[in-house]
Design an enzyme around this catalytic site. Sequence first.
Site, PDB file in Angstrom:
ATOM      1  CD  GLU A  72      -2.765   1.438   2.351  1.00  0.00           C
ATOM      2  OE1 GLU A  72      -3.564   2.400   2.313  1.00  0.00           O
ATOM      3  OE2 GLU A  72      -2.817   0.529   3.198  1.00  0.00           O
ATOM      4  CG  ASP A  87      -3.268  -2.467   4.303  1.00  0.00           C
ATOM      5  OD1 ASP A  87      -4.447  -2.155   4.064  1.00  0.00           O
ATOM      6  OD2 ASP A  87      -2.477  -1.729   4.936  1.00  0.00           O
ATOM      7  CB  ILE A  89      -1.261  -0.327   9.680  1.00  0.00           C
ATOM      8  CG1 ILE A  89       0.028  -0.684  10.421  1.00  0.00           C
ATOM      9  CG2 ILE A  89      -2.366   0.038  10.685  1.00  0.00           C
ATOM     10  CD1 ILE A  89       0.525   0.327  11.405  1.00  0.00           C
ATOM     11  CG  ASP A  90      -7.138  -2.810   6.270  1.00  0.00           C
ATOM     12  OD1 ASP A  90      -8.191  -3.322   6.677  1.00  0.00           O
ATOM     13  OD2 ASP A  90      -7.087  -1.965   5.367  1.00  0.00           O
ATOM     14  CB  THR A  92      -4.144   3.697   8.529  1.00  0.00           C
ATOM     15  OG1 THR A  92      -3.481   2.601   7.907  1.00  0.00           O
ATOM     16  CG2 THR A  92      -3.123   4.724   8.951  1.00  0.00           C
ATOM     17  CG  ASP A 212      -7.552  -1.862   1.787  1.00  0.00           C
ATOM     18  OD1 ASP A 212      -7.939  -1.053   0.897  1.00  0.00           O
ATOM     19  OD2 ASP A 212      -6.728  -1.578   2.649  1.00  0.00           O
TER      20      ASP A 212
HETATM   21  C1  LIP Z   1      -8.922   1.196   4.798  1.00  0.00           C
HETATM   22  C2  LIP Z   1      -9.863   0.075   4.495  1.00  0.00           C
HETATM   23  C3  LIP Z   1     -11.306   0.471   4.770  1.00  0.00           C
HETATM   24  C4  LIP Z   1     -11.647   1.555   3.898  1.00  0.00           C
HETATM   25  C5  LIP Z   1     -10.715   2.691   4.173  1.00  0.00           C
HETATM   26  C6  LIP Z   1      -9.264   2.311   3.932  1.00  0.00           C
HETATM   27  P1  LIP Z   1      -6.337   1.484   5.212  1.00  0.00           P
HETATM   28  O1  LIP Z   1      -7.640   0.806   4.509  1.00  0.00           O
HETATM   29  O2  LIP Z   1      -9.566  -0.971   5.302  1.00  0.00           O
HETATM   30  O3  LIP Z   1     -12.161  -0.576   4.484  1.00  0.00           O
HETATM   31  O4  LIP Z   1     -12.946   1.933   4.138  1.00  0.00           O
HETATM   32  O5  LIP Z   1     -11.008   3.731   3.346  1.00  0.00           O
HETATM   33  O6  LIP Z   1      -9.077   1.993   2.598  1.00  0.00           O
HETATM   34  O7  LIP Z   1      -6.152   2.819   4.522  1.00  0.00           O
HETATM   35  O8  LIP Z   1      -6.596   1.636   6.641  1.00  0.00           O
HETATM   36  O9  LIP Z   1      -5.219   0.553   4.896  1.00  0.00           O
END
Ligand code: LIP
Length: 271
Positions: A72, A87, A89-90, A92, A212
């Site tokens: 990412e 990813d 940290i998903d 974030t 993600d």
């Molecule tokens: C997030 C996703 C989430 C989405 C956010 C963002 P990140 O990923 O997990 O579902 O709604 O917009 O994309 O940015 O935390 O890796």
Amino acid sequence: MIIGTEELDAREQALVAVTREAGELARELFSKPIEVKLKGKQDYITEADGQVERMIISRLKARFPDDAFLGEEGGADGKSDRLWVIDPIDGTANFAHGIPHFCVSIAFMAGSELTLGAIAAPMYGELYRARLGRGAFLNDRAMRVTDTDIKQAVVELGWSSRRPVRAYTSLIERVLATGATFLRAGSGALGLAYVAAGRTHGYCELHINSWDTLAGLLMVREAGGWTNDFLGSDGLTRGNAVLACAPGLKDALVAATGVGQANEKLERRIS
Ligand code: LIP
């Protein structure tokens, strides 16, 4: 499959070890003051994202120097039909606000086949993993999706500023009109893992990125669930809409969300 069992065994073992270690690093960084920036509307990045991603890639590159990576934060790195999608940290935004609902998500593709996935949710002490044709597990216990009547279903609806607010609010209206309820928790990867674990019954987001989703999508399929053809129309690099759910809810949720309607291609490949 274009990869041998032994080669995949080695990658599965490395994947689980690196995902667990990355989860521990993320947990450590979560407890420290950290610099947070916005890379778009409500789209956060912290220095932890970069640090965790660099650690993951250096560990995997040490074991598989010829593989390619798509992260990412760092983007594409290398050319190979053995590809890691990362990813660091998903969730974030949650991480940046001190909300412990975040995870590390890593998937592996052999050619066009999604074959391995792992997700570490360090604040919950949870490690999810899946392998194509070998099932999906949470802390080494087999996962199965939970089917239910739509009027008792809990469907997570992800949101980002990548789609108009009106598209999201009408998605909520259409899903509520089925009799289901919805929630939004801020991590697409964990949202998909929760469907695989049978905690929720569906996950939908109108646009989300491959880093993600891929690990979670494999988990839902290996746990007996249905998903749309996320990788169709170049979902790997451009992202796509996603819908994943228990098989009994597929027709109602495809109709309500509009995601997966043109999905015949994937179903043929699975059956
Ligand atoms: C997030 C996703 C989430 C989405 C956010 C963002 P990140 O990923 O997990 O579902 O709604 O917009 O994309 O940015 O935390 O890796």
